[in-house]
Design an enzyme around this catalytic site. Structure first.
Site, PDB file in Angstrom:
ATOM      1  N   GLU A 277       7.080  14.772   4.088  1.00  0.00           N
ATOM      2  CA  GLU A 277       7.933  14.602   2.786  1.00  0.00           C
ATOM      3  C   GLU A 277       8.506  16.056   2.136  1.00  0.00           C
ATOM      4  O   GLU A 277       9.614  15.440   1.655  1.00  0.00           O
ATOM      5  CB  GLU A 277       6.434  13.808   1.747  1.00  0.00           C
ATOM      6  CG  GLU A 277       7.707  13.477   0.723  1.00  0.00           C
ATOM      7  CD  GLU A 277       6.455  12.101  -0.406  1.00  0.00           C
ATOM      8  OE1 GLU A 277       5.798  11.817   0.039  1.00  0.00           O
ATOM      9  OE2 GLU A 277       6.300  12.017  -1.501  1.00  0.00           O
ATOM     10  N   GLU A 280      11.714  16.183   4.502  1.00  0.00           N
ATOM     11  CA  GLU A 280      12.988  15.175   3.325  1.00  0.00           C
ATOM     12  C   GLU A 280      13.275  15.775   1.774  1.00  0.00           C
ATOM     13  O   GLU A 280      14.721  15.784   1.811  1.00  0.00           O
ATOM     14  CB  GLU A 280      11.600  13.770   3.268  1.00  0.00           C
ATOM     15  CG  GLU A 280      13.197  12.881   2.794  1.00  0.00           C
ATOM     16  CD  GLU A 280      12.191  11.470   2.487  1.00  0.00           C
ATOM     17  OE1 GLU A 280      10.981  11.507   2.241  1.00  0.00           O
ATOM     18  OE2 GLU A 280      12.273  10.682   2.682  1.00  0.00           O
ATOM     19  N   CYS A 297       3.643   7.131  -1.126  1.00  0.00           N
ATOM     20  CA  CYS A 297       2.250   6.324  -0.806  1.00  0.00           C
ATOM     21  C   CYS A 297       1.318   5.739  -1.260  1.00  0.00           C
ATOM     22  O   CYS A 297       0.709   4.850  -0.576  1.00  0.00           O
ATOM     23  CB  CYS A 297       1.485   7.730  -0.890  1.00  0.00           C
ATOM     24  SG  CYS A 297       1.521   9.289  -1.804  1.00  0.00           S
ATOM     25  N   SER A 317      10.377   8.299  -1.393  1.00  0.00           N
ATOM     26  CA  SER A 317      11.219   8.954  -0.079  1.00  0.00           C
ATOM     27  C   SER A 317      10.959   8.172   1.584  1.00  0.00           C
ATOM     28  O   SER A 317      10.025   6.740   1.228  1.00  0.00           O
ATOM     29  CB  SER A 317       9.454   9.805   0.002  1.00  0.00           C
ATOM     30  OG  SER A 317       8.288  10.124   1.589  1.00  0.00           O
ATOM     31  N   LYS A 356      -3.608  -1.850  -0.339  1.00  0.00           N
ATOM     32  CA  LYS A 356      -3.342  -1.104   0.658  1.00  0.00           C
ATOM     33  C   LYS A 356      -3.767  -2.586   1.369  1.00  0.00           C
ATOM     34  O   LYS A 356      -3.115  -2.360   2.551  1.00  0.00           O
ATOM     35  CB  LYS A 356      -3.832  -0.375   0.821  1.00  0.00           C
ATOM     36  CG  LYS A 356      -4.432   1.265   0.285  1.00  0.00           C
ATOM     37  CD  LYS A 356      -2.862   1.969   1.158  1.00  0.00           C
ATOM     38  CE  LYS A 356      -2.882   3.234   0.243  1.00  0.00           C
ATOM     39  NZ  LYS A 356      -1.950   3.813   1.090  1.00  0.00           N
ATOM     40  N   GLU A 359      -0.422  -3.893   1.770  1.00  0.00           N
ATOM     41  CA  GLU A 359       0.961  -2.705   2.741  1.00  0.00           C
ATOM     42  C   GLU A 359       0.488  -3.260   4.280  1.00  0.00           C
ATOM     43  O   GLU A 359       1.826  -2.980   4.912  1.00  0.00           O
ATOM     44  CB  GLU A 359       0.316  -1.669   1.909  1.00  0.00           C
ATOM     45  CG  GLU A 359       1.451  -0.161   3.214  1.00  0.00           C
ATOM     46  CD  GLU A 359       0.758   1.078   2.577  1.00  0.00           C
ATOM     47  OE1 GLU A 359       1.371   1.654   1.816  1.00  0.00           O
ATOM     48  OE2 GLU A 359      -0.249   1.829   2.535  1.00  0.00           O
ATOM     49  N   GLU A 364       7.170  -4.659   8.979  1.00  0.00           N
ATOM     50  CA  GLU A 364       7.246  -3.247   9.545  1.00  0.00           C
ATOM     51  C   GLU A 364       5.923  -2.524   9.851  1.00  0.00           C
ATOM     52  O   GLU A 364       6.794  -1.291  10.960  1.00  0.00           O
ATOM     53  CB  GLU A 364       8.348  -2.287   8.247  1.00  0.00           C
ATOM     54  CG  GLU A 364       7.945  -1.411   7.097  1.00  0.00           C
ATOM     55  CD  GLU A 364       8.453  -2.833   6.314  1.00  0.00           C
ATOM     56  OE1 GLU A 364       8.141  -4.003   6.916  1.00  0.00           O
ATOM     57  OE2 GLU A 364       8.382  -2.237   5.234  1.00  0.00           O
ATOM     58  N   CYS A 495      -5.687   7.328  -6.935  1.00  0.00           N
ATOM     59  CA  CYS A 495      -6.572   6.996  -5.679  1.00  0.00           C
ATOM     60  C   CYS A 495      -7.907   6.905  -6.372  1.00  0.00           C
ATOM     61  O   CYS A 495      -8.448   5.219  -6.192  1.00  0.00           O
ATOM     62  CB  CYS A 495      -6.576   7.515  -4.631  1.00  0.00           C
ATOM     63  SG  CYS A 495      -4.650   6.355  -3.902  1.00  0.00           S
TER      64      CYS A 495
HETATM   65 FE1  HC1 Z   1      -4.594   6.723  -1.698  1.00  0.00          FE
HETATM   66 FE2  HC1 Z   1      -3.443   8.294   0.191  1.00  0.00          FE
HETATM   67  S1  HC1 Z   1      -4.267   9.582  -1.432  1.00  0.00           S
HETATM   68  S2  HC1 Z   1      -2.417   6.385  -1.328  1.00  0.00           S
HETATM   69  O1  HC1 Z   1      -4.272   7.531  -3.651  1.00  0.00           O
HETATM   70  O2  HC1 Z   1      -1.566   8.830  -0.060  1.00  0.00           O
HETATM   71  O3  HC1 Z   1      -5.874   4.275  -1.205  1.00  0.00           O
HETATM   72  O4  HC1 Z   1      -7.777   8.328  -1.420  1.00  0.00           O
HETATM   73  O5  HC1 Z   1      -5.558   6.791   1.408  1.00  0.00           O
HETATM   74  O6  HC1 Z   1      -1.961   6.195   2.349  1.00  0.00           O
HETATM   75  O7  HC1 Z   1      -4.410  10.042   2.299  1.00  0.00           O
HETATM   76  C1  HC1 Z   1      -5.081   5.241  -1.230  1.00  0.00           C
HETATM   77  C2  HC1 Z   1      -6.401   7.456  -1.523  1.00  0.00           C
HETATM   78  C3  HC1 Z   1      -4.842   7.365   0.728  1.00  0.00           C
HETATM   79  C4  HC1 Z   1      -2.703   6.490   1.378  1.00  0.00           C
HETATM   80  C5  HC1 Z   1      -3.872   9.243   1.807  1.00  0.00           C
END
Ligand code: HC1
Ligand code: SF4
Length: 561
Positions: A277, A280, A297, A317, A356, A359, A364, A495
């Site tokens: 990141e 980028e 993220c 990103s 998540k 996700e 993809e 998170c």
């Molecule tokens: Fe998260 Fe991440 S910090 S998004 O907040 O960028 O869920 O803990 O796992 O993928 O590393 C959540 C936390 C996590 C991702 C990372």
């Protein structure tokens, strides 16, 4: 100062907004369904009634404190009223408690017990409403809804989304997405925060426990796991530790007993994300395009941009989240190295987050139909598995994460708290920078800072809670503000405040968990993600150089409105 008498005890008060806060300050508790200090006052559940000497009965949550009040919280009259209210709720409630997902955490069940409800004197309702199973992250069962409206206010006031609302009146009243649609048909981002405040089983996180047990018990599958940054500072809450206490070593040990072949650290992948990141970001700064860069993220935030601000999609990103970077590496580099075919490798993420789950199902993030991350368990789901397996968590010997994906710098840890991702990116672009970027720490709604890169000043903004993100994007659209980098986490606190974390997920817990992650950062020698030896090694052996062709193929993605 001003004071009042509560159950015979004199209590001073000052900034407390309502009697309920003063009562709790005095060390007494009152039952509530619809009161959350972070949401507006609704005053509908009638559980927090108190009796004042002169004023009579009133709702503590919606009455401001006044000097000289003499209040009792548990008179015979109040007990009778509360019992009646509770019985009416129970009469209208689907009471299949033993098979309810919220069984262990249900406030309705808890209060029915503590108030000694032995029978429900009113008839049971006959209508059965359909269960909404459409979301990948949450299940909505309106038959268990007690109409407290907590979810409605959470979605509207904190997340700024407002896709669930009250409909109909009287005995037909329900909480539902507009036009009786299901959650998948409206602009829900599956942040799960509605389920995190629901006091009953009306909104629950969709469990993947059975899927994971099945894989763990299948001899043909090799099951590995990754553990998100925020999980380690909350997991122990279920086993007597305080919020923020580090549970990492015992968690790894417990997961080995559950049957995972290896347990890896998502913080490692977070370091990798910070490297990609930051490259980028430097490129965008040089070319002056797609600025400000948005962090990507947080999947609920990504979905939010896709649905509501499609004009900003190119600002996101292109980096996959650490979860999905890990998944892509597991099903390529790792599978090849261990001689396991991607279909026989079962990758489980342990996440504080419900989005998540969604996700991991994005098309993809699969190759030839094989998902990179096969299942996502919330912190709470793993707690349940550990308990089900009869593992005595307290007695476990700590174990380290496995290598090669088990080592992280301080940057990887702080990804789990608001401000951490930007701080990691700053460290990666400017190794001479201070260890701390104080302006971006803490739980304030909005944070900003400027750092020097060469002779250029880089402006960074950090928000958490999607309502705050919405406000910021609107200002950005009106050109009232200008930034180069914007970090958004959908949940308050980042998170650590995810909807999959143990309850209570309140301000105090979030503060303590956040401090816990900064402590991890403080105690580790390496804090710059560029210096992570395991990450460096991976580039040398497999990925080529940061931002190169192979890195792009495995670690970046595209978005769609
Ligand atoms: Fe998260 Fe991440 S910090 S998004 O907040 O960028 O869920 O803990 O796992 O993928 O590393 C959540 C936390 C996590 C991702 C990372
Ligand atoms: Fe609203 Fe989030 Fe619940 Fe969806 S998951 S209804 S966006 S609070």
């Amino acid at each position: 100062g001003k004071s009042m008498i509560i159950n015979g005890k004199r209590v001073e008060f000052d900034k407390e907004k309502n009697i309920l806060e003063v009562i709790r300050k005095a060390g007494f508790d009152l039952p509530t369904f619809c009161y959350h200090s972070e949401l507006s006052i609704y005053g509908a559940c009638r559980m927090c009634l108190v009796e004042e000497e002169k004023q009579g009965i009133m709702a503590a949550c919606s009455t401001p404190p006044r000097d000289g009040y003499v209040i009792k919280t548990n008179t015979e009259k109040l007990r009778r009223q509360r019992k009646m209210t509770l019985e009416l709720l129970l009469a209208n409630h689907d009471r299949e408690c033993t098979t309810c997902e919220k069984n262990g955490d249900c406030r309705l069940r808890e209060l029915a017990y503590s108030m000694g409800i032995k029978e429900v004197r009113f008839g049971k309702r006959d209508r059965r409403l359909p269960i909404d199973n459409s979301s990948d992250a949450i299940i909505r069962d309106p038959n268990k809804c007690i109409l407290c409206g907590d979810c409605v206010r959470m979605c509207e006031e904190v997340q700024g989304i407002g896709v669930i609302a009250f409909a109909y009146r009287g005995s037909k009243a329900v909480v539902t997405p507009a036009f009786n649609k299901n959650l998948k048909e409206v602009d829900c981002v599956e942040c799960g925060q509605c389920a995190a405040v629901c006091p009953t089983g009306a909104l629950v996180v969709k469990s993947e426990i059975d899927t994971v047990w099945k894989a763990l018990n299948d001899p043909a599958k090799r099951v590995i796991a990754q553990v998100a940054p925020a999980v380690r500072v909350a997991f122990g809450e279920a086993f007597g530790l305080k919020p923020g206490d580090r549970a990492t070593g015992k968690l790894v040990a417990a997961m080995k007993y559950l049957g995972f072949s290896e347990v890896y650290d998502t913080c490692f992948a977070a370091d990798l994300t910070a490297v990609e990141e930051s490259r980028e970001f430097i490129k965008r700064l040089e070319n002056g395009e797609n600025l400000p860069q948005f962090t990507s993220c947080c999947p609920a935030w990504v979905r939010y941009v896709e649905l509501n601000f499609p004009g900003y999609i190119n600002n996101l990103s292109s980096c996959r989240s650490p979860q999905q970077m890990f998944g892509a590496l597991a099903k390529s580099y790792y599978a090849e190295n261990k001689g396991v075919s991607p279909e026989d490798l079962f990758v489980v993420s342990i996440m504080p987050c419900t989005a998540k789950k969604t996700e991991a199902r994005r098309p993809e993030f699969a190759t030839d139909g094989v998902r990179h991350v096969d299942a996502v368990l919330s912190t709470q789901e793993v707690i349940r598995m550990v308990k089900e397996a009869g593992i005595v968590f307290e007695d476990l010997e700590e174990e380290p994460f496995d290598m090669p994906f088990g080592f992280a710098t301080g940057s990887g840890f702080i990804f789990g708290t608001t401000g951490g991702v930007s701080e990691a990116v700053i460290r990666a672009i400017d190794p001479l920078n201070n260890r701390k970027v104080e302006d971006l720490r803490g739980l304030a709604d909005f944070k900003e800072t400027a750092v020097k890169l060469g002779n250029r000043e880089i402006r960074i903004a950090v928000v958490h809670g999607l309502k705050n993100a919405k406000d910021l994007l609107e200002k950005l659209s009106r050109k009232e503000v200008q930034y180069d980098l914007i970090e958004v986490m959908a949940c308050r606190g980042g998170c650590i405040g995810g909807a999959g974390q143990p309850y209570p997920n309140d301000t105090d817990s979030r503060e303590a968990r956040s401090r816990g992650l900064y402590r991890e950062d403080k105690y580790i020698q390496l804090i710059n993600p560029m210096e992570n030896p395991a990450v460096k090694n991976l580039y040398e052996k497999w990925l080529g150089h940061p931002s190169g062709t192979k890195a792009h193929k495995l670690l970046h993605t595209e978005y769609h409105p």
